[in-house]
Write a protein that holds these residues in place. Structure first.
Motif, PDB file in Angstrom:
ATOM      1  N   GLY A  11       0.874  -1.008  -0.061  1.00 57.32           N
ATOM      2  CA  GLY A  11       0.019   0.054   0.003  1.00 57.32           C
ATOM      3  C   GLY A  11       0.860   1.115  -0.005  1.00 57.32           C
ATOM      4  O   GLY A  11       2.002   1.328   0.507  1.00 57.32           O
ATOM      5  N   LEU A  12       0.331   2.374  -0.261  1.00 61.89           N
ATOM      6  CA  LEU A  12       0.955   3.558  -0.341  1.00 61.89           C
ATOM      7  C   LEU A  12       0.401   4.807   0.393  1.00 61.89           C
ATOM      8  O   LEU A  12      -0.931   4.758   0.644  1.00 61.89           O
ATOM      9  CB  LEU A  12       0.966   4.057  -1.984  1.00 61.89           C
ATOM     10  CG  LEU A  12       1.765   5.777  -2.292  1.00 61.89           C
ATOM     11  CD1 LEU A  12       3.040   5.429  -1.924  1.00 61.89           C
ATOM     12  CD2 LEU A  12       1.241   5.817  -3.598  1.00 61.89           C
ATOM     13  N   THR A  13       1.053   5.505   1.239  1.00 66.56           N
ATOM     14  CA  THR A  13       0.606   6.714   2.345  1.00 66.56           C
ATOM     15  C   THR A  13       1.555   7.848   1.998  1.00 66.56           C
ATOM     16  O   THR A  13       2.509   7.515   1.707  1.00 66.56           O
ATOM     17  CB  THR A  13       0.629   6.057   3.571  1.00 66.56           C
ATOM     18  OG1 THR A  13       1.945   5.665   3.980  1.00 66.56           O
ATOM     19  CG2 THR A  13      -0.298   4.784   3.745  1.00 66.56           C
ATOM     20  N   ILE A  38       8.193  11.980   0.523  1.00 64.90           N
ATOM     21  CA  ILE A  38       6.759  12.165  -0.109  1.00 64.90           C
ATOM     22  C   ILE A  38       5.817  11.111   0.287  1.00 64.90           C
ATOM     23  O   ILE A  38       4.513  11.234   0.043  1.00 64.90           O
ATOM     24  CB  ILE A  38       6.969  12.354  -1.528  1.00 64.90           C
ATOM     25  CG1 ILE A  38       7.512  10.893  -2.165  1.00 64.90           C
ATOM     26  CG2 ILE A  38       7.758  13.312  -2.239  1.00 64.90           C
ATOM     27  CD1 ILE A  38       7.483  10.767  -3.619  1.00 64.90           C
ATOM     28  N   GLY A  39       6.277  10.045   1.119  1.00 63.84           N
ATOM     29  CA  GLY A  39       5.301   9.044   1.499  1.00 63.84           C
ATOM     30  C   GLY A  39       6.151   7.616   1.710  1.00 63.84           C
ATOM     31  O   GLY A  39       7.348   7.862   1.869  1.00 63.84           O
ATOM     32  N   SER A  40       5.339   6.644   1.654  1.00 64.66           N
ATOM     33  CA  SER A  40       5.865   5.402   1.938  1.00 64.66           C
ATOM     34  C   SER A  40       5.021   4.262   1.521  1.00 64.66           C
ATOM     35  O   SER A  40       3.955   4.392   1.296  1.00 64.66           O
ATOM     36  CB  SER A  40       6.003   5.215   3.629  1.00 64.66           C
ATOM     37  OG  SER A  40       6.730   6.123   4.252  1.00 64.66           O
ATOM     38  N   LEU A  41       5.787   3.096   1.010  1.00 61.79           N
ATOM     39  CA  LEU A  41       5.632   1.910   0.502  1.00 61.79           C
ATOM     40  C   LEU A  41       5.319   1.128   1.860  1.00 61.79           C
ATOM     41  O   LEU A  41       6.133   0.740   2.540  1.00 61.79           O
ATOM     42  CB  LEU A  41       6.018   1.343  -0.605  1.00 61.79           C
ATOM     43  CG  LEU A  41       5.913   1.946  -2.003  1.00 61.79           C
ATOM     44  CD1 LEU A  41       6.900   1.273  -2.818  1.00 61.79           C
ATOM     45  CD2 LEU A  41       4.400   1.876  -2.278  1.00 61.79           C
ATOM     46  N   ARG A  54      -1.619   8.781   5.753  1.00 58.70           N
ATOM     47  CA  ARG A  54      -2.893   8.786   4.946  1.00 58.70           C
ATOM     48  C   ARG A  54      -2.995   8.102   3.731  1.00 58.70           C
ATOM     49  O   ARG A  54      -1.949   8.007   3.070  1.00 58.70           O
ATOM     50  CB  ARG A  54      -3.574  10.090   4.721  1.00 58.70           C
ATOM     51  CG  ARG A  54      -3.640  10.974   5.997  1.00 58.70           C
ATOM     52  CD  ARG A  54      -4.399  12.432   5.509  1.00 58.70           C
ATOM     53  NE  ARG A  54      -3.314  13.251   4.917  1.00 58.70           N
ATOM     54  CZ  ARG A  54      -3.527  14.616   4.494  1.00 58.70           C
ATOM     55  NH1 ARG A  54      -4.636  15.058   4.903  1.00 58.70           N
ATOM     56  NH2 ARG A  54      -2.464  15.096   3.714  1.00 58.70           N
ATOM     57  N   TYR A  55      -3.906   7.165   3.538  1.00 59.20           N
ATOM     58  CA  TYR A  55      -4.232   6.301   2.487  1.00 59.20           C
ATOM     59  C   TYR A  55      -4.032   6.982   1.181  1.00 59.20           C
ATOM     60  O   TYR A  55      -4.876   7.827   0.970  1.00 59.20           O
ATOM     61  CB  TYR A  55      -5.290   5.365   2.671  1.00 59.20           C
ATOM     62  CG  TYR A  55      -5.522   4.484   1.546  1.00 59.20           C
ATOM     63  CD1 TYR A  55      -4.905   3.300   1.362  1.00 59.20           C
ATOM     64  CD2 TYR A  55      -6.524   4.769   0.368  1.00 59.20           C
ATOM     65  CE1 TYR A  55      -5.160   2.335   0.343  1.00 59.20           C
ATOM     66  CE2 TYR A  55      -6.586   3.948  -0.559  1.00 59.20           C
ATOM     67  CZ  TYR A  55      -6.180   2.743  -1.027  1.00 59.20           C
ATOM     68  OH  TYR A  55      -6.238   1.759  -1.801  1.00 59.20           O
ATOM     69  N   LEU A  56      -3.334   6.501   0.257  1.00 61.21           N
ATOM     70  CA  LEU A  56      -3.340   6.822  -1.348  1.00 61.21           C
ATOM     71  C   LEU A  56      -3.699   5.978  -1.954  1.00 61.21           C
ATOM     72  O   LEU A  56      -4.254   5.997  -3.180  1.00 61.21           O
ATOM     73  CB  LEU A  56      -1.820   7.442  -1.403  1.00 61.21           C
ATOM     74  CG  LEU A  56      -1.271   8.874  -0.793  1.00 61.21           C
ATOM     75  CD1 LEU A  56       0.155   9.070  -0.933  1.00 61.21           C
ATOM     76  CD2 LEU A  56      -2.312   9.858  -0.974  1.00 61.21           C
ATOM     77  N   ALA A  57      -2.951   4.548  -2.191  1.00 62.79           N
ATOM     78  CA  ALA A  57      -3.371   3.602  -2.886  1.00 62.79           C
ATOM     79  C   ALA A  57      -2.763   2.240  -2.530  1.00 62.79           C
ATOM     80  O   ALA A  57      -2.391   2.203  -1.349  1.00 62.79           O
ATOM     81  CB  ALA A  57      -2.643   4.064  -4.265  1.00 62.79           C
ATOM     82  N   GLY A  58      -3.386   1.265  -3.255  1.00 60.63           N
ATOM     83  CA  GLY A  58      -2.976  -0.024  -2.958  1.00 60.63           C
ATOM     84  C   GLY A  58      -3.916  -0.815  -1.677  1.00 60.63           C
ATOM     85  O   GLY A  58      -4.798  -0.160  -1.582  1.00 60.63           O
ATOM     86  N   ALA A  59      -3.121  -1.798  -1.118  1.00 58.25           N
ATOM     87  CA  ALA A  59      -3.868  -2.393  -0.048  1.00 58.25           C
ATOM     88  C   ALA A  59      -3.219  -2.236   1.281  1.00 58.25           C
ATOM     89  O   ALA A  59      -1.966  -2.666   1.496  1.00 58.25           O
ATOM     90  CB  ALA A  59      -3.767  -3.806  -0.267  1.00 58.25           C
ATOM     91  N   VAL A  60      -3.564  -1.449   2.155  1.00 52.22           N
ATOM     92  CA  VAL A  60      -3.166  -0.947   3.601  1.00 52.22           C
ATOM     93  C   VAL A  60      -3.826  -1.623   4.622  1.00 52.22           C
ATOM     94  O   VAL A  60      -4.963  -1.684   4.933  1.00 52.22           O
ATOM     95  CB  VAL A  60      -2.793   0.590   3.880  1.00 52.22           C
ATOM     96  CG1 VAL A  60      -2.285   0.713   5.150  1.00 52.22           C
ATOM     97  CG2 VAL A  60      -2.339   1.137   2.765  1.00 52.22           C
ATOM     98  N   ALA A  61      -3.048  -2.426   5.497  1.00 50.12           N
ATOM     99  CA  ALA A  61      -3.803  -3.402   6.584  1.00 50.12           C
ATOM    100  C   ALA A  61      -4.169  -2.372   7.714  1.00 50.12           C
ATOM    101  O   ALA A  61      -3.356  -1.588   8.047  1.00 50.12           O
ATOM    102  CB  ALA A  61      -2.823  -4.431   7.116  1.00 50.12           C
TER     103      ALA A  61
END
Length: 466
Positions: free
Chosen positions: A105-107, A143-146, A112-119
């Motif tokens: 997932g991408l935040t 800029i964010g995290s995977l 905050r959630y941006l894309a993908g699947a975040v648990a």
């Protein structure tokens, strides 16, 4: 803080359901994760680095995350597809060779959630998922995290991917289960609490003397049995209250009669209507003795009810005592023109008893026979041993006692309205006192029609076992 039984039941039932549900979820999770042992986790991070580089390049070009799809569902699939594109020449994740695409997932920098699947945090806590962050930066600025979710065991990777993909549905299922458990717990608590409240209300009414209170019995379980027992208790209290009121009324009536006669005699002497002759004084003395006997009987009965009467239980020859009392009545038998007879002595006669009290019972039974048996009749005294008890039987001749009245003999103030009536004297307490004395000895008093045509009174006492 005081909690009612309804709330305690609700909390107990609800917590039980929650614990059972949690154990079930844990069991399902364990079984679910264990069933995916054939899948291996792809530990090569090269593709994550490639995906991170692609995202950083796109962000540098756009200046923000605006290049991501607007729709949330599309964003979820977009990141998965982007990861697959970074796996040039690698097996497709959908084939089962890799599940990272479904666990990534991408935040943004604020998480905050941006894309993908975040648990979600609750899923991480429930399934013991580990999560690793791959920071993203452009020109040294974050800029964010995977975020990649990892199971504790590599073989469980596909199972973790499945749970993350279905976490929203699982969350709604959990909410529904919680609401259902609350409803079930509440219904069960109400089902148990309602009859208890009826019992509490009924008990409070009994406390205020409303002995006619009854509870509707609509159940067949233990609470239904409790309601039935409550109704029986209320009926018994109502009967006791009725007897108490009757006792007070009849006691006052019995006391009033000799007092009224005595008062009339005294007033007539004071007014000069009658002279204080020996005959008038004897009449007043008889009323005083009658009043004294009544008060003594009432006192003895009251002491017996309170358990204050003391009995010296010593082995005595009951048949010999009965014969002695019978002999004392020989003059009375002659005065009333009655034929008296005594049977043979029983084989065993010794019983533990208070001699004075048993003689009182025998004298009372014989007094009743002398008082109520018609002239020219007969009285018989017999004894027998039955089932380790000695039975002293007093039979008399006519008039008899109606069958409907036999069971009431021995009730306080009970008198027959026929030939054995109040005109013959007595307060209706003698037989009641006899029954109380015999009960204290472990015995009883039984009445039945006599073969001689009158009443048979049987005094039963347990024999000495020695």
């Amino acid at each position: 803080m005081k909690l009612s039984i309804g709330y305690r039941l609700f909390l107990a039932i609800w917590l039980t359901i929650i614990v059972a549900g949690a154990l079930g979820v844990e069991l399902v999770r364990w079984r679910l994760l264990d069933n995916f042992a054939e899948h291996r986790l792809d530990t090569d991070t090269h593709f994550l680095d490639a995906l991170g580089a692609t995202l950083e390049a796109s962000y540098r070009q756009q200046g923000d995350w605006s290049f991501l799809p607007r729709d949330t569902a599309q964003r979820k699939a977009w990141l998965r597809d982007a990861y697959e594109r970074s796996r040039t020449g690698a097996p497709d994740a959908k084939s089962g060779a890799s599940s990272v695409a479904y666990r990534i997932g991408l935040t943004d920098t604020r998480g905050r959630y941006l894309a993908g699947a975040v648990a979600s945090p609750w899923l991480i806590a429930a399934t013991s998922i580990d999560r690793a962050a791959h920071p993203l930066s452009v020109d040294g600025r974050a800029i964010g995290s995977l975020l990649v979710a990892y199971p504790q065991h590599p073989d469980d990777a596909l199972a973790v991917a499945f749970l993350i993909d279905q976490q929203s549905r699982l969350a709604w299922a959990l909410v529904a289960a919680l609401l259902l458990s609350i409803g079930v717990a509440w219904l069960l608590a109400v089902h148990v609490r309602r009859p208890i409240l009826r019992l509490v209300t009924g008990a409070r009414r009994l406390e205020h003397g409303q002995f006619a209170t009854r509870i509707e019995v609509t159940r067949t379980d233990e609470l239904g049995e409790l309601a039935s027992a409550f109704n029986r208790l209320a009926a018994r209290l109502q009967e006791v209250e009725r007897m108490r009121q009757q006792w007070i009324a009849e006691t006052s009536h019995e006391l009033r009669t000799p007092l009224a006669v005595l008062r009339a005699q005294i007033e007539s002497v004071q007014d000069g209507v009658r002279a204080a002759t020996p005959g008038h004084l004897d009449l007043m003395e008889r009323q005083v003795h009658s009043l004294n006997r009544l008060v003594d009987d009432l006192h003895e009965l009251a002491r017996g009810d309170l358990g204050q009467t003391r009995y010296a239980l010593v082995p005595h020859d009951v048949w010999r005592m009965a014969c002695e009392v019978f002999a004392d009545f020989s003059a009375r038998f002659g005065t009333h023109d009655l034929q008296a007879s005594i049977g043979a002595a029983p084989s065993r006669c010794v019983a533990p008893c208070d001699a004075a009290r048993i003689q009182q019972v025998l004298a009372n039974l014989l007094e009743n026979s002398v008082r109520y048996t018609a002239g020219g009749g007969s009285i018989a005294l017999t004894g027998a041993v039955v089932d380790n008890t000695i039975r002293i039987v007093v039979d008399d001749s006519a008039p008899g006692v109606p069958a409907a009245s036999l069971e009431r003999l021995g009730e306080r103030f009970f008198r027959l309205e026929e030939s054995r009536s109040r005109s013959s004297g007595g307060s209706g307490l003698g037989l009641a006192l006899c029954r109380q004395i015999l009960a204290a000895h472990g015995g009883r008093l039984v009445f039945a029609p006599s073969p001689l045509g009158g009443l048979r009174a049987t005094m039963i006492l347990p024999l000495d076992d020695r």
